[in-house]
Design a protein around this motif. Structure first.
Motif, PDB file in Angstrom:
ATOM      1  N   VAL A 136       0.916  -0.929  -0.117  1.00 40.58           N
ATOM      2  CA  VAL A 136      -0.013  -0.159  -0.050  1.00 40.58           C
ATOM      3  C   VAL A 136       0.795   1.083  -0.036  1.00 40.58           C
ATOM      4  O   VAL A 136       0.711   2.140  -0.652  1.00 40.58           O
ATOM      5  CB  VAL A 136      -1.022  -0.195   1.311  1.00 40.58           C
ATOM      6  N   GLU A 137       2.054   1.246   0.711  1.00 40.59           N
ATOM      7  CA  GLU A 137       3.022   2.368   0.847  1.00 40.59           C
ATOM      8  C   GLU A 137       3.403   2.611  -0.708  1.00 40.59           C
ATOM      9  O   GLU A 137       3.730   3.921  -1.075  1.00 40.59           O
ATOM     10  CB  GLU A 137       3.957   2.097   1.592  1.00 40.59           C
ATOM     11  N   ALA A 138       3.885   1.578  -1.438  1.00 37.66           N
ATOM     12  CA  ALA A 138       4.090   1.689  -2.623  1.00 37.66           C
ATOM     13  C   ALA A 138       3.000   2.297  -3.568  1.00 37.66           C
ATOM     14  O   ALA A 138       3.253   3.294  -4.514  1.00 37.66           O
ATOM     15  CB  ALA A 138       4.825   0.322  -3.302  1.00 37.66           C
ATOM     16  N   PHE A 139       2.014   2.016  -3.452  1.00 39.08           N
ATOM     17  CA  PHE A 139       0.821   2.468  -4.199  1.00 39.08           C
ATOM     18  C   PHE A 139       0.684   3.960  -3.784  1.00 39.08           C
ATOM     19  O   PHE A 139       0.418   4.827  -4.822  1.00 39.08           O
ATOM     20  CB  PHE A 139      -0.490   1.804  -3.875  1.00 39.08           C
ATOM     21  N   GLN A 140       0.705   4.286  -2.635  1.00 34.60           N
ATOM     22  CA  GLN A 140       0.731   5.749  -2.353  1.00 34.60           C
ATOM     23  C   GLN A 140       1.800   6.551  -2.666  1.00 34.60           C
ATOM     24  O   GLN A 140       1.777   7.793  -3.218  1.00 34.60           O
ATOM     25  CB  GLN A 140       0.518   5.830  -0.691  1.00 34.60           C
ATOM     26  N   ARG A 141       2.845   5.854  -3.028  1.00 27.72           N
ATOM     27  CA  ARG A 141       4.168   6.879  -3.718  1.00 27.72           C
ATOM     28  C   ARG A 141       3.798   6.659  -5.000  1.00 27.72           C
ATOM     29  O   ARG A 141       4.053   7.861  -5.816  1.00 27.72           O
ATOM     30  CB  ARG A 141       5.505   6.084  -3.377  1.00 27.72           C
ATOM     31  N   THR A 142       3.202   5.834  -5.742  1.00 26.66           N
ATOM     32  CA  THR A 142       3.039   5.900  -7.063  1.00 26.66           C
ATOM     33  C   THR A 142       1.963   6.659  -7.594  1.00 26.66           C
ATOM     34  O   THR A 142       1.836   7.634  -8.584  1.00 26.66           O
ATOM     35  CB  THR A 142       2.752   4.639  -7.642  1.00 26.66           C
ATOM     36  N   PHE A 143       0.645   6.897  -6.510  1.00 31.89           N
ATOM     37  CA  PHE A 143      -0.425   7.830  -6.719  1.00 31.89           C
ATOM     38  C   PHE A 143      -0.566   8.612  -5.485  1.00 31.89           C
ATOM     39  O   PHE A 143      -1.403   8.550  -4.778  1.00 31.89           O
ATOM     40  CB  PHE A 143      -1.559   6.755  -6.908  1.00 31.89           C
ATOM     41  N   PRO A 144       0.472   9.715  -5.554  1.00 32.50           N
ATOM     42  CA  PRO A 144       0.202  10.844  -4.633  1.00 32.50           C
ATOM     43  C   PRO A 144      -0.937  11.847  -4.824  1.00 32.50           C
ATOM     44  O   PRO A 144      -1.469  11.842  -5.870  1.00 32.50           O
ATOM     45  CB  PRO A 144       1.515  11.363  -4.592  1.00 32.50           C
ATOM     46  N   LEU A 145      -1.361  12.259  -3.850  1.00 27.20           N
ATOM     47  CA  LEU A 145      -2.399  13.203  -3.550  1.00 27.20           C
ATOM     48  C   LEU A 145      -2.196  14.501  -2.950  1.00 27.20           C
ATOM     49  O   LEU A 145      -1.352  14.313  -1.928  1.00 27.20           O
ATOM     50  CB  LEU A 145      -3.927  12.506  -2.861  1.00 27.20           C
ATOM     51  N   ASP A 146      -2.865  15.463  -3.193  1.00 21.46           N
ATOM     52  CA  ASP A 146      -2.623  16.692  -2.469  1.00 21.46           C
ATOM     53  C   ASP A 146      -3.266  16.597  -1.142  1.00 21.46           C
ATOM     54  O   ASP A 146      -4.237  15.925  -0.895  1.00 21.46           O
ATOM     55  CB  ASP A 146      -2.974  17.820  -3.462  1.00 21.46           C
ATOM     56  N   SER A 147      -2.956  17.528  -0.300  1.00 25.36           N
ATOM     57  CA  SER A 147      -3.490  17.685   1.063  1.00 25.36           C
ATOM     58  C   SER A 147      -5.099  18.114   0.920  1.00 25.36           C
ATOM     59  O   SER A 147      -5.811  17.504   1.782  1.00 25.36           O
ATOM     60  CB  SER A 147      -2.921  18.619   2.071  1.00 25.36           C
ATOM     61  N   ASP A 148      -5.399  18.634  -0.220  1.00 26.28           N
ATOM     62  CA  ASP A 148      -6.534  19.250  -0.261  1.00 26.28           C
ATOM     63  C   ASP A 148      -7.615  18.566  -0.988  1.00 26.28           C
ATOM     64  O   ASP A 148      -8.879  18.514  -1.386  1.00 26.28           O
ATOM     65  CB  ASP A 148      -6.796  20.614  -0.838  1.00 26.28           C
ATOM     66  N   VAL A 149      -7.178  17.272  -1.270  1.00 23.36           N
ATOM     67  CA  VAL A 149      -7.922  16.351  -2.124  1.00 23.36           C
ATOM     68  C   VAL A 149      -8.538  15.275  -1.395  1.00 23.36           C
ATOM     69  O   VAL A 149      -7.516  14.387  -1.037  1.00 23.36           O
ATOM     70  CB  VAL A 149      -7.367  15.791  -3.449  1.00 23.36           C
ATOM     71  N   SER A 150      -9.541  14.748  -1.256  1.00 26.06           N
ATOM     72  CA  SER A 150     -10.106  13.609  -0.345  1.00 26.06           C
ATOM     73  C   SER A 150     -10.191  12.497  -1.539  1.00 26.06           C
ATOM     74  O   SER A 150     -10.387  12.477  -2.440  1.00 26.06           O
ATOM     75  CB  SER A 150     -11.511  13.997   0.058  1.00 26.06           C
ATOM     76  N   ALA A 151      -9.751  11.063  -1.019  1.00 27.53           N
ATOM     77  CA  ALA A 151      -9.767  10.043  -1.666  1.00 27.53           C
ATOM     78  C   ALA A 151     -10.554   9.037  -0.977  1.00 27.53           C
ATOM     79  O   ALA A 151     -10.474   8.877   0.350  1.00 27.53           O
ATOM     80  CB  ALA A 151      -8.363   9.540  -1.991  1.00 27.53           C
ATOM     81  N   TYR A 152     -11.372   8.050  -1.805  1.00 30.99           N
ATOM     82  CA  TYR A 152     -12.217   7.085  -1.215  1.00 30.99           C
ATOM     83  C   TYR A 152     -11.782   5.804  -2.071  1.00 30.99           C
ATOM     84  O   TYR A 152     -11.736   5.830  -3.252  1.00 30.99           O
ATOM     85  CB  TYR A 152     -13.525   7.089  -1.183  1.00 30.99           C
ATOM     86  N   TYR A 153     -11.869   4.747  -1.299  1.00 32.19           N
ATOM     87  CA  TYR A 153     -11.370   3.331  -1.955  1.00 32.19           C
ATOM     88  C   TYR A 153     -12.355   2.264  -1.821  1.00 32.19           C
ATOM     89  O   TYR A 153     -13.044   2.342  -0.601  1.00 32.19           O
ATOM     90  CB  TYR A 153      -9.961   2.791  -1.522  1.00 32.19           C
TER      91      TYR A 153
END
Length: 612
Positions: A136-153
């Motif tokens: 999951v950490e590798a996924f977060q490095r590949t798909f980084p998000l800005d702090s003002d963007v909310s994400a749902y999975y």
């Protein structure tokens, strides 16, 4: 071959030298590589715009939602065997494609991002919570998000498993819920209710229910399962947007619209996957949620389908609910162009039964096979062809060059006339005092006449002489030892009984200049024409009590300087010798490799920079 012809051949060979041709192809390779690794992504997404809803008013600002399906990030932990170079290169280019596509996608500045399952390609194969966390950490490095963007999975079958591939231990589902969030969620965005469904869990519960032959209206749902979640969803009056990883049921003959690349979606079940939900399960979802629109993934290709909905609120009210199956974000052998979905939300109109406050549009990503198999492979093919043709032309030019090479103007053999008799007999023509190519027996600074048999030798001055200062025959060897008249400054000396006089007859040899005035015998060069000064800009100012001036001159172009630069790129005689020793085929291979290593090094630097 004349002098002008030889000069033209020499200049043309410099303009088409091997070094220049190879450098041109190297520069072309770098430009093509930058375009293939960066430019093609920006070019493909330059036409992607956020859609406009029907209910959008002039003063209302819509909410932008990005939908991403099947990112399917690979991870080295999932491959515990030996990895070949081809597999390593495939995984490297695969992740580079995801990183660059995501970087360009995030330039659209979404407000919310929904991942519709299969974020991980082999999440179900992780053996411990620690491995899953690293994944999951590798996924977060590949798909980084800005702090003002909310994400749902929402979970996919490759994230948590399904059916027979569902792990016996509970660490996978526990790790998913801790790192990605709840399996089933209800999120309200801009007065729209998003229902995030655990589709793999719904399939597993559906098999359990079907095995007991119990319908949904009499089924006692599993605690914390998707069926229980669906029954407890309270949508109110807001439109419902259903998000499911697995598409809903439809007939095999149902079409998918013009954006579909392959065949339609058909029913199918396999090891750890299911193409669509069952018909009873799909009817259960539509009847209980009454969605305005449905978005799903898992199929990799784009599909539009309309579901018939019978409203329980208004009897005999039948409507069509669209379902959009989103393209895979990751490259796949099933499709040529990956993609994602852009959604715009506006305040719904409560007077309408099915609100028109949701607008969506498809965005396509570049074709990875086109970049590597067509763009780069095509460039390698044309490079090989161009180098082969260039070396064939070069071999034809080098073949007669040995026969056409003239003798040096400073070399004369005994008994052989000079190659340029007009230059030797001219009294005011100067030659170097010494020449390494002088024939044996000839003193430095001496030139033989065209009549070599006469034995008469003249002394050449190191500076041009006038007709009055023409050299005289060499009479005695003691003259060369005279310290007052060294050989390099030897010239005609007047005799003792004669005086130098100026005769008007010399005017016939001097001529007139362009203005009609007689040219002086001591200044034979005509006056240089006046050149126009280039444009310049001057600014004066006072600094610390002193006046300063800054002058900027316009850039000038010198053709001679350009030709000198081209001459620096020439190969020289050694390159021609090496070319003859190697031959046509080996030289072509060496030229192609000289371009290939620059291409490979540039690609490696770009890849390293992308993983920083």
């Amino acid at each position: 071959m004349g002098l002008s012809a030889r000069r033209h051949a020499r200049n043309s060979s410099r303009l088409l030298s091997r070094t220049l041709i190879v450098n041109i192809w190297r520069l072309t390779a770098i430009i093509l590589l930058i375009w293939g690794e960066f430019g093609v992504y920006f070019w493909n997404l330059s036409s992607c715009k956020w859609p406009t809803t029907v209910a959008q008013s002039s003063g209302e600002k819509p909410t932008h939602v990005l939908l991403v399906a099947d990112a399917q990030l690979e991870h080295p932990i999932a491959y515990r065997g030996e990895v070949s170079w081809s597999d390593f290169f495939h995984r490297l280019t695969y992740e580079l494609y995801l990183r660059r596509s995501w970087h360009v996608t995030m330039r659209l500045k979404p407000n919310t991002v929904f991942f519709l399952g299969d974020m991980l390609l082999s999440g179900k194969d992780m053996r411990s919570e620690h491995e899953y966390q690293q994944y999951v950490e590798a996924f977060q490095r590949t798909f980084p998000l800005d702090s003002d963007v909310s994400a749902y999975y929402i979970p996919g079958n490759n994230d948590v498993g399904m059916g027979v591939t569902r792990p016996l231990s509970k660490h996978i589902r526990k790790s998913f819920s801790l790192l990605f969030g709840p399996f089933n969620q209800q999120v309200v965005i801009h007065n729209h209710t998003f229902v995030l469904l655990d589709a793999p869990g719904l399939v597993d519960e559906d098999y359990t229910r079907a095995a007991q032959r119990i319908p949904y209206n009499k089924w006692s749902s599993l605690p914390g399962g998707p069926v229980e979640f669906i029954k407890t969803v309270n949508t109110g009056d807001s439109p419902v947007v259903l998000l499911s990883h697995i598409p809903l049921w439809r007939k095999d003959t149902a079409t998918c619209g013009p954006h579909r690349e392959k065949d339609n979606i058909h029913k199918g079940v396999g090891h750890g996957y299911q193409n669509t939900l069952q018909k009873h399960t799909s009817d259960f979802l539509i009847e209980n949620l009454q969605p305005s629109i449905i978005f799903s993934g898992d199929n990799r290709d784009y599909c539009e389908h309309l579901h018939k909905v019978v409203s329980g609120r208004v009897p005999e009210d039948v409507a069509l609910v669209p379902e959009i199956t989103i393209k895979s974000f990751s490259p796949s052998r099933h499709i040529r162009r990956p993609g994602f979905q852009l959604v715009s939300l506006n305040n719904p109109d409560p007077s309408a039964r099915f609100h028109q406050s949701v607008a969506h549009d498809l965005c396509l990503l570049p074709d990875q096979n086109f970049i590597y198999r067509r763009l780069y492979a095509g460039f390698a093919y044309f490079t090989t062809l161009a180098m082969a043709l260039f070396n064939m032309r070069r071999r034809r030019e080098l073949a007669p060059r040995a026969l056409l090479t003239p003798l040096s103007s400073h070399t004369s053999l005994p008994g052989m006339p000079s190659p340029h008799p007009s230059l030797v007999t001219a009294a005011w023509t100067s030659y170097p005092p010494t020449s390494p190519t002088s024939p044996r027996g000839t003193l430095p600074g001496l030139i033989r006449t065209p009549n070599a048999t006469s034995g008469t030798t003249f002394r050449a001055a190191s500076r041009p002489g006038t007709p009055l200062l023409s050299p005289i025959p060499y009479q005695h060897e003691e003259t060369e030892d005279d310290s007052l008249y060294p050989p390099q400054y030897a010239s005609a000396r007047p005799r003792l009984h004669e005086e130098e006089t100026w005769s008007p007859e010399h005017l016939d040899h001097l001529g007139e200049n362009e203005n009609g005035s007689i040219m002086s015998p001591f200044n034979l060069a005509p006056t240089a024409p006046h050149k126009r000064r280039p444009w310049s800009w001057t600014w004066s100012f006072v600094l610390k009590g002193r006046r300063r001036r800054i002058t900027v001159n316009a850039p000038t172009f010198s053709w001679d300087a350009f030709k000198d630069l081209i001459a620096l790129l020439g190969d020289g005689v050694s390159a021609d010798i090496k070319f003859k020793q190697r031959g046509l085929i080996k030289s072509t291979v060496m030229d192609v490799l000289s371009v290939a290593w620059v291409f490979a090094l540039t690609w490696a630097i770009i890849a390293w920079w992308s993983f920083r």
